[in-house]
Motif scaffolding. Structure first.
Motif, PDB file in Angstrom:
ATOM      1  N   THR A 140       0.760  -1.085  -0.144  1.00  0.00           N
ATOM      2  CA  THR A 140      -0.096  -0.024  -0.117  1.00  0.00           C
ATOM      3  C   THR A 140       1.006   1.166   0.083  1.00  0.00           C
ATOM      4  O   THR A 140       0.760   2.389  -0.219  1.00  0.00           O
ATOM      5  CB  THR A 140      -0.923   0.462   1.191  1.00  0.00           C
ATOM      6  OG1 THR A 140      -0.541   0.046   2.603  1.00  0.00           O
ATOM      7  CG2 THR A 140      -1.691  -1.048   1.217  1.00  0.00           C
TER       8      THR A 140
ATOM      9  N   GLY B 182      -7.366  -1.078  -3.474  1.00  0.00           N
ATOM     10  CA  GLY B 182      -7.550   0.393  -3.177  1.00  0.00           C
ATOM     11  C   GLY B 182      -8.543   0.727  -2.507  1.00  0.00           C
ATOM     12  O   GLY B 182      -8.033   1.680  -1.377  1.00  0.00           O
ATOM     13  N   ILE B 183      -9.412   0.207  -1.423  1.00  0.00           N
ATOM     14  CA  ILE B 183      -9.698   0.624   0.168  1.00  0.00           C
ATOM     15  C   ILE B 183      -9.457   0.405   1.056  1.00  0.00           C
ATOM     16  O   ILE B 183      -8.927   1.122   1.680  1.00  0.00           O
ATOM     17  CB  ILE B 183     -11.154  -0.274  -0.071  1.00  0.00           C
ATOM     18  CG1 ILE B 183     -12.431   0.019  -1.347  1.00  0.00           C
ATOM     19  CG2 ILE B 183     -12.524   0.041   0.963  1.00  0.00           C
ATOM     20  CD1 ILE B 183     -13.514  -0.520  -1.748  1.00  0.00           C
TER      21      ILE B 183
ATOM     22  N   ARG C  45      -4.909   5.740   4.886  1.00  0.00           N
ATOM     23  CA  ARG C  45      -4.242   6.832   4.538  1.00  0.00           C
ATOM     24  C   ARG C  45      -4.753   7.831   5.639  1.00  0.00           C
ATOM     25  O   ARG C  45      -4.874   8.706   5.891  1.00  0.00           O
ATOM     26  CB  ARG C  45      -4.226   7.252   2.862  1.00  0.00           C
ATOM     27  CG  ARG C  45      -3.204   6.933   2.249  1.00  0.00           C
ATOM     28  CD  ARG C  45      -2.660   6.923   1.129  1.00  0.00           C
ATOM     29  NE  ARG C  45      -1.659   6.414   0.247  1.00  0.00           N
ATOM     30  CZ  ARG C  45      -1.356   6.324  -0.571  1.00  0.00           C
ATOM     31  NH1 ARG C  45      -1.463   7.691  -1.053  1.00  0.00           N
ATOM     32  NH2 ARG C  45      -0.255   5.856  -1.259  1.00  0.00           N
TER      33      ARG C  45
ATOM     34  N   ILE D 223      -6.468   1.184   1.024  1.00  0.00           N
ATOM     35  CA  ILE D 223      -4.854   2.105   1.214  1.00  0.00           C
ATOM     36  C   ILE D 223      -5.562   3.449   1.304  1.00  0.00           C
ATOM     37  O   ILE D 223      -5.758   3.937   2.506  1.00  0.00           O
ATOM     38  CB  ILE D 223      -4.455   3.012  -0.725  1.00  0.00           C
ATOM     39  CG1 ILE D 223      -3.537   1.308  -1.049  1.00  0.00           C
ATOM     40  CG2 ILE D 223      -3.969   3.889  -0.860  1.00  0.00           C
ATOM     41  CD1 ILE D 223      -2.919   1.542  -2.420  1.00  0.00           C
ATOM     42  N   TRP D 224      -7.113   3.409   0.850  1.00  0.00           N
ATOM     43  CA  TRP D 224      -7.642   4.546   1.758  1.00  0.00           C
ATOM     44  C   TRP D 224      -8.420   4.893   2.898  1.00  0.00           C
ATOM     45  O   TRP D 224      -7.830   5.967   3.869  1.00  0.00           O
ATOM     46  CB  TRP D 224      -9.575   4.843   0.720  1.00  0.00           C
ATOM     47  CG  TRP D 224     -10.474   5.846   1.087  1.00  0.00           C
ATOM     48  CD1 TRP D 224      -9.907   6.872   1.661  1.00  0.00           C
ATOM     49  CD2 TRP D 224     -11.497   6.025   0.699  1.00  0.00           C
ATOM     50  NE1 TRP D 224     -11.300   7.579   1.650  1.00  0.00           N
ATOM     51  CE2 TRP D 224     -12.396   7.101   0.723  1.00  0.00           C
ATOM     52  CE3 TRP D 224     -12.182   5.365  -0.348  1.00  0.00           C
ATOM     53  CZ2 TRP D 224     -13.342   7.342   0.414  1.00  0.00           C
ATOM     54  CZ3 TRP D 224     -13.798   5.053  -0.190  1.00  0.00           C
ATOM     55  CH2 TRP D 224     -14.228   7.025  -0.552  1.00  0.00           C
TER      56      TRP D 224
END
Lengths: 216, 238, 196
Positions: A34, A199-200, A206, A202-203
């Motif tokens: 990630t 993707g989720i 972060r 990582i979201w």
């Protein structure tokens, strides 16, 4: 003189503070997938089932650990011009050995993962760690760094696999966990689902860890 | 020592190559028999699966006791001197039909009945699919089927292997020939089975895999019809 | 016709990036601008087109049990494939540098990266497991390369436009790139089942 010695001795302690960081950093602040964006290639297709993801993680962990160790041991002898090839050859031999061991002892998994075992070679995590860490550090630290990165990688892999298997098939490791009224969601089984999940992840990561946010 | 000199680089590369080759050769030779045994066992299990023997603890022993292999050519004649398990379906598939060889396995059950097990091979959506069709000794009724695949979509096409209850068992009791004695085989069809003897339900959402199975079934079993004919004339002339 | 079929299949239906996730690292790292994406894509087409047939010859004529050594050397497969790829990349780099400095300056920095691009090794391994003939293997190599080219140029174009979009801060950059890749993968699924 004695001071220098103790300073030099410090890092060689088996699990000092620095060594522990080598193992734990890859979980969050420096996660290979990630944050470093390495090694997504070879592995996502194996996240349909938790068992395959586990085997893949272990294989990658073993290969990164040992490749780091071997390259670190050889680091002062490798001719600069063929550095890449030497690294690749070491990785490729380790992967070949892992492949043969799976072929001999875990035949079902071997058959399901087919070409993806060979693709561990080009898993950028391994090359990346060799270049960034093992070429400049002592063997013990390199081994820990390799294992740490392997585990950080595996954590994401297994998380993704868990979601995909539970919602896609209603099972974990082949055992039914969701009640029978649950209609398995076929979307989770197709490759794109793995990409969405990362993707989720990582979201979420972060959002919780502000210093990783991409400002550009 | 100059690490960037040509001599050093070449010697280094040579030593590395030799070391790596020796290590790999050693690992390979020590695991070779185990790997080969795994491959063989997997095929044996698939063959036994087609006659309904699933999850046997001693599959290899059962196989030795009950299964006999033979090889036939495109005209249905038996070819001597070739081990049926050594034939690669994928390689035969690429040859012209007249030159193809087909392995055939005969299962002798404890009650004295024989079943013919016909390996079949074809293409699914992504990659190869293959299977074993067990036919009763009347050479018409299907006794069971086991299918496998290389890379069908999990949850859709892969169900031919993962969900035998729904997609393999319905084949049991279906017939290869229709009432006029013509060869029609058995097909997966969408939207409900109308002819119970020659149709089973298709896999929903996996049309191309289902079509692949139908094609492989019709063509694959077709190869063995000449052999069946010759067997039938032999038994009736006795 | 068979060849056209393999090409279409390799570039659209079984796209290296969008349906097998191979080559994701460089796909995500070098897709911020269309211009660089075109450079990397072209280099991948080039290297895949060369290495797949070469590895086919090595695997079928040298390593297989029916090859010139008459022994089964397939356990050396991985090492040999990756060495061939590394050597070819080096060779391509030198040739391009010598004969077309302008192409070299466009591709130059991407060439070394390609050695560890999973799509390249993946091409050779798929060629192997699918038991292609030599001609089929060459077409397959080119087709997969073209598929990679298409995918990376497409995502680069999308990411260039994205700069004007208002995306939640934690999702910016990498996060949204993943989601777009997933959506592109879904879109490419509509090619499934196309046969010519």
């Amino acid at each position: 003189m004695s001071e220098v010695q103790t300073a030099a001795k410090q890092p060689t302690q088996l699990l000092g503070k620095k060594e522990r960081r080598l193992l734990t950093d890859p979980f969050n602040d420096n996660n290979p997938i990630t944050v470093q964006v390495l090694g997504i290639c070879s592995a996502l297709a194996v996240t349909v089932a938790v068992k395959n993801a586990l085997v893949m993680s272990i294989a990658v962990m073993v290969v990164t650990g040992f490749a780091n160790l071997i390259i670190s041991l050889l680091r002062n002898t490798i001719p600069n011009r063929v550095r890449m090839i030497v690294q690749l050859v070491v990785i490729a031999s380790l992967v070949s050995i892992v492949e043969m061991i799976l072929h001999a002892f875990q035949y079902d998994v071997y058959k399901q993962m087919s070409v993806y075992i060979g693709l561990i070679i080009t898993n950028c995590i391994i090359m990346g760690r060799l270049e960034a860490f093992a070429m400049a550090n002592k063997p013990w630290q390199s081994l820990l760094d390799g294992i740490g990165n392997g585990v950080g990688y595996g954590a994401i892999l297994v998380t993704v696999a868990l979601f995909r298997e539970v919602f896609g098939k209603g099972t974990i490791m082949g055992y039914k966990v969701l009640p029978s009224w649950y209609e398995p969601n076929g979307l989770m089984l197709i490759p794109a689902a793995a990409i969405f999940l990362i993707g989720i992840i990582i979201w979420v990561q972060r959002a919780m860890n502000k210093k990783l946010v991409d400002i550009s | 020592m100059d690490r960037n000199s040509n001599v050093y680089t070449i010697v280094y590369a040579a030593i590395l190559t030799v070391v790596v080759a020796v290590v790999l050769a050693f690992v390979h030779s020590s695991l070779e028999s185990k790997m080969a045994a795994n491959e063989k066992l997997a095929t044996q299990k698939d063959i036994l699966r087609s006659v309904g023997l699933v999850d046997l603890p001693d599959a290899a022993a059962v196989y030795e006791k009950t299964i006999k292999g033979l090889v036939i050519d495109a005209k249905g004649n038996t070819v001597e001197g070739i081990d049926a398990t050594s034939i690669s379906m994928a390689a035969e598939f690429k040859k012209p039909e007249a030159e193809q060889l087909h392995p055939l396995f005969i299962y002798s059950g404890e009650d004295g009945t024989n079943k013919y097990i016909l390996p079949i091979f074809g293409n699914g959506l992504w990659d190869k699919i293959w299977g074993y069709v067990a036919v009763e000794s009347d050479m018409n009724t299907i006794a069971g089927i086991a299918m496998d695949h290389k890379g069908e979509t999990p949850g859709l096409g892969a169900e031919i292997k993962d969900n035998p209850k729904q997609y393999n068992d319905p084949y049991i009791g279906t017939k290869l020939y229709n009432e006029q004695g013509e060869y029609v085989a058995v097909s997966m069809v969408k939207g409900g089975v109308k002819d119970k003897e020659h149709q089973v339900d298709a896999i929903s959402g996996a049309t191309i895999t289902s079509d692949g199975v139908n094609e492989m079934m019709y063509r694959g079993v077709g190869y063995y019809l000449p052999y069946f004919k010759s067997q039938q004339t032999q038994t009736s002339s006795k | 016709m068979e060849y056209v079929n393999i090409f279409i299949k390799a570039s659209f239906i079984e796209n290296m990036v969008l349906s097998f996730f191979l080559g994701m690292c460089s796909f995500l790292a070098i897709s911020k601008k269309v211009k660089t994406a075109v450079g990397l894509g072209a280099a991948v087409v080039f290297v895949l087109g060369i290495t797949v047939p070469i590895n086919w010859i090595i695997s079928n004529k040298l390593l297989s049990a029916n090859g010139i050594f008459q022994t089964d050397l397939t356990f050396l497969k991985l090492i040999i494939y990756i060495s061939v790829i590394a050597a070819m990349v080096q060779l391509v780099e030198m040739v391009v540098e010598k004969f077309s400095p302008s192409l070299y300056s466009a591709l130059g920095i991407f060439l070394p990266l390609i050695t560890v691009n999973c799509a390249i090794l993946g091409g050779s391994l798929f060629m192997d497991s699918r038991e292609y003939e030599l001609g089929e293997a060459s077409v397959f190599g080119l087709g997969s390369g073209f598929g990679f080219f298409l995918a990376i140029v497409a995502i680069a174009a999308i990411r260039e436009k994205l700069r004007y979009a208002d995306i939640p801060a934690p999702l910016r950059g990498l996060g949204i790139a993943f989601i777009i890749t997933g959506l592109m993968g879904l879109a490419f699924m509509s090619f499934i089942g196309i046969k010519l």
